[in-house]
Design a protein around this motif. Structure first.
Motif, PDB file in Angstrom:
ATOM      1  N   ALA A 157     -16.022  18.386  33.995  1.00  0.00           N
ATOM      2  CA  ALA A 157     -16.009  17.753  32.675  1.00  0.00           C
ATOM      3  C   ALA A 157     -17.218  18.179  31.849  1.00  0.00           C
ATOM      4  CB  ALA A 157     -15.979  16.235  32.825  1.00  0.00           C
ATOM      5  N   ILE A 158     -18.375  18.223  32.487  1.00  0.00           N
ATOM      6  CA  ILE A 158     -19.587  18.666  31.789  1.00  0.00           C
ATOM      7  C   ILE A 158     -19.448  20.127  31.362  1.00  0.00           C
ATOM      8  CG2 ILE A 158     -22.051  19.158  32.097  1.00  0.00           C
ATOM      9  CD1 ILE A 158     -22.158  16.668  33.914  1.00  0.00           C
ATOM     10  N   GLY A 159     -18.908  20.959  32.245  1.00  0.00           N
ATOM     11  CA  GLY A 159     -18.694  22.368  31.909  1.00  0.00           C
ATOM     12  C   GLY A 159     -17.734  22.540  30.759  1.00  0.00           C
ATOM     13  N   SER A 160     -16.706  21.715  30.717  1.00  0.00           N
ATOM     14  CA  SER A 160     -15.745  21.789  29.623  1.00  0.00           C
ATOM     15  C   SER A 160     -16.402  21.434  28.294  1.00  0.00           C
ATOM     16  CB  SER A 160     -14.574  20.857  29.900  1.00  0.00           C
ATOM     17  OG  SER A 160     -13.677  20.857  28.825  1.00  0.00           O
ATOM     18  N   VAL A 161     -17.191  20.378  28.285  1.00  0.00           N
ATOM     19  CA  VAL A 161     -17.870  19.958  27.051  1.00  0.00           C
ATOM     20  C   VAL A 161     -18.879  21.014  26.612  1.00  0.00           C
ATOM     21  CG1 VAL A 161     -19.466  18.252  26.095  1.00  0.00           C
ATOM     22  CG2 VAL A 161     -17.515  17.503  27.443  1.00  0.00           C
ATOM     23  N   LEU A 162     -19.670  21.521  27.553  1.00  0.00           N
ATOM     24  CA  LEU A 162     -20.654  22.542  27.198  1.00  0.00           C
ATOM     25  C   LEU A 162     -19.996  23.841  26.742  1.00  0.00           C
ATOM     26  CD1 LEU A 162     -23.389  22.081  29.953  1.00  0.00           C
ATOM     27  CD2 LEU A 162     -23.517  21.471  27.538  1.00  0.00           C
ATOM     28  N   GLY A 163     -18.926  24.239  27.412  1.00  0.00           N
ATOM     29  CA  GLY A 163     -18.212  25.453  27.011  1.00  0.00           C
ATOM     30  C   GLY A 163     -17.631  25.333  25.618  1.00  0.00           C
ATOM     31  N   THR A 164     -17.087  24.163  25.303  1.00  0.00           N
ATOM     32  CA  THR A 164     -16.539  23.934  23.973  1.00  0.00           C
ATOM     33  C   THR A 164     -17.647  23.935  22.931  1.00  0.00           C
ATOM     34  OG1 THR A 164     -14.747  22.643  24.926  1.00  0.00           O
ATOM     35  CG2 THR A 164     -15.175  22.325  22.596  1.00  0.00           C
ATOM     36  N   ALA A 165     -18.759  23.276  23.235  1.00  0.00           N
ATOM     37  CA  ALA A 165     -19.869  23.193  22.279  1.00  0.00           C
ATOM     38  C   ALA A 165     -20.490  24.564  22.013  1.00  0.00           C
ATOM     39  CB  ALA A 165     -20.934  22.233  22.803  1.00  0.00           C
ATOM     40  N   VAL A 166     -20.594  25.380  23.026  1.00  0.00           N
ATOM     41  CA  VAL A 166     -21.190  26.700  22.843  1.00  0.00           C
ATOM     42  C   VAL A 166     -20.234  27.636  22.114  1.00  0.00           C
ATOM     43  CG1 VAL A 166     -21.938  28.769  24.101  1.00  0.00           C
ATOM     44  CG2 VAL A 166     -22.768  26.533  24.781  1.00  0.00           C
ATOM     45  N   CYS A 167     -18.950  27.527  22.395  1.00  0.00           N
ATOM     46  CA  CYS A 167     -17.988  28.470  21.835  1.00  0.00           C
ATOM     47  C   CYS A 167     -17.538  28.125  20.419  1.00  0.00           C
ATOM     48  CB  CYS A 167     -16.773  28.590  22.745  1.00  0.00           C
ATOM     49  SG  CYS A 167     -17.159  29.504  24.238  1.00  0.00           S
ATOM     50  N   PHE A 168     -17.773  26.914  19.951  1.00  0.00           N
ATOM     51  CA  PHE A 168     -17.348  26.582  18.589  1.00  0.00           C
ATOM     52  C   PHE A 168     -18.063  27.432  17.542  1.00  0.00           C
ATOM     53  CE2 PHE A 168     -17.484  23.998  14.699  1.00  0.00           C
ATOM     54  CZ  PHE A 168     -16.123  23.981  14.432  1.00  0.00           C
ATOM     55  N   PRO A 169     -19.411  27.529  17.555  1.00  0.00           N
ATOM     56  CA  PRO A 169     -20.043  28.410  16.566  1.00  0.00           C
ATOM     57  C   PRO A 169     -19.706  29.887  16.782  1.00  0.00           C
ATOM     58  CG  PRO A 169     -21.715  27.351  17.934  1.00  0.00           C
ATOM     59  CD  PRO A 169     -20.401  26.783  18.316  1.00  0.00           C
ATOM     60  N   LEU A 170     -19.509  30.273  18.044  1.00  0.00           N
ATOM     61  CA  LEU A 170     -19.115  31.660  18.309  1.00  0.00           C
ATOM     62  C   LEU A 170     -17.734  31.956  17.740  1.00  0.00           C
ATOM     63  CD1 LEU A 170     -20.346  32.073  21.992  1.00  0.00           C
ATOM     64  CD2 LEU A 170     -21.407  32.952  19.921  1.00  0.00           C
ATOM     65  N   GLY A 171     -16.831  30.994  17.855  1.00  0.00           N
ATOM     66  CA  GLY A 171     -15.494  31.162  17.296  1.00  0.00           C
ATOM     67  C   GLY A 171     -15.516  31.243  15.786  1.00  0.00           C
ATOM     68  N   LEU A 172     -16.346  30.425  15.158  1.00  0.00           N
ATOM     69  CA  LEU A 172     -16.472  30.494  13.696  1.00  0.00           C
ATOM     70  C   LEU A 172     -17.029  31.845  13.260  1.00  0.00           C
ATOM     71  CD1 LEU A 172     -17.827  26.960  12.756  1.00  0.00           C
ATOM     72  CD2 LEU A 172     -15.573  27.905  12.285  1.00  0.00           C
ATOM     73  N   ALA A 173     -18.042  32.324  13.962  1.00  0.00           N
ATOM     74  CA  ALA A 173     -18.613  33.629  13.631  1.00  0.00           C
ATOM     75  C   ALA A 173     -17.580  34.733  13.824  1.00  0.00           C
ATOM     76  CB  ALA A 173     -19.846  33.898  14.487  1.00  0.00           C
ATOM     77  N   TYR A 174     -16.806  34.634  14.884  1.00  0.00           N
ATOM     78  CA  TYR A 174     -15.772  35.635  15.172  1.00  0.00           C
ATOM     79  C   TYR A 174     -14.737  35.697  14.054  1.00  0.00           C
ATOM     80  CZ  TYR A 174     -11.794  37.790  17.536  1.00  0.00           C
ATOM     81  OH  TYR A 174     -10.733  38.575  17.859  1.00  0.00           O
ATOM     82  N   THR A 175     -14.221  34.549  13.642  1.00  0.00           N
ATOM     83  CA  THR A 175     -13.191  34.545  12.598  1.00  0.00           C
ATOM     84  C   THR A 175     -13.766  34.969  11.252  1.00  0.00           C
ATOM     85  OG1 THR A 175     -13.524  32.173  12.285  1.00  0.00           O
ATOM     86  CG2 THR A 175     -11.713  32.858  13.712  1.00  0.00           C
ATOM     87  N   THR A 176     -15.011  34.603  10.969  1.00  0.00           N
ATOM     88  CA  THR A 176     -15.644  35.024   9.715  1.00  0.00           C
ATOM     89  C   THR A 176     -15.798  36.537   9.674  1.00  0.00           C
ATOM     90  OG1 THR A 176     -16.862  32.939   9.613  1.00  0.00           O
ATOM     91  CG2 THR A 176     -17.682  34.745   8.260  1.00  0.00           C
TER      92      THR A 176
END
Length: 139
Positions: free
Chosen positions: A76-95
């Motif tokens: 559960a902790i890994g899921s939350v951390l993975g989501t938190a780290v990948c959200f800005p990366l995903g925004l940068a990727y789509t931009t």
């Protein structure tokens, strides 16, 4: 002394190999989930990256040694951390993807305009002949 040195070298080599294998597995899970979602939805977007990060974090949280309860907690902790780290990366990727597409469209439009301007010539040979005539008349 020699045995201690050999043991240390073997331990470092084993750690390096296992670390590389874990990194490769981490990357494979992330890329597999991301591209699987992209194929399923038909587009690459921020949500694919975020979900891939959450799934990868959860999967590797479950691999931590310990009891079932601790594995579920780390998942559960890994899921939350993975989501938190990948959200800005995903925004940068789509931009960056959208900016790249805009640049490609602008290049295609400029190439089409230049082709339309040269359409009156007889292909590329007419343009070459005109340039040679112009350079000969300047001399």
């Amino acid at each position: 002394m020699r045995q201690m040195a050999e043991h240390r070298v073997l331990r470092i080599a084993r750690g390096t190999v296992l670390g590389g294998a874990k990194l490769g597995a981490f990357t494979a899970v992330f890329c597999g989930v991301q591209h699987g979602l992209a194929v399923k939805h038909g587009c690459h977007d921020t949500y694919n990256v975020v979900v891939a990060g959450g799934v990868t974090g959860a999967a590797f949280g479950l691999t931590v040694p310990g009891s079932l309860w601790s594995r579920l907690r780390f998942g559960a902790i890994g899921s939350v951390l993975g989501t938190a780290v990948c959200f800005p990366l995903g925004l940068a990727y789509t931009t960056l993807q959208s900016q790249l597409q805009q640049q490609q469209q602008q290049q295609e439009e400029s190439q089409q305009v230049s082709l339309e301007a040269n359409e009156g010539d007889k292909g590329g040979i007419g343009a070459v002949i005109k340039r040679l005539e112009n350079s000969a008349s300047v001399r």
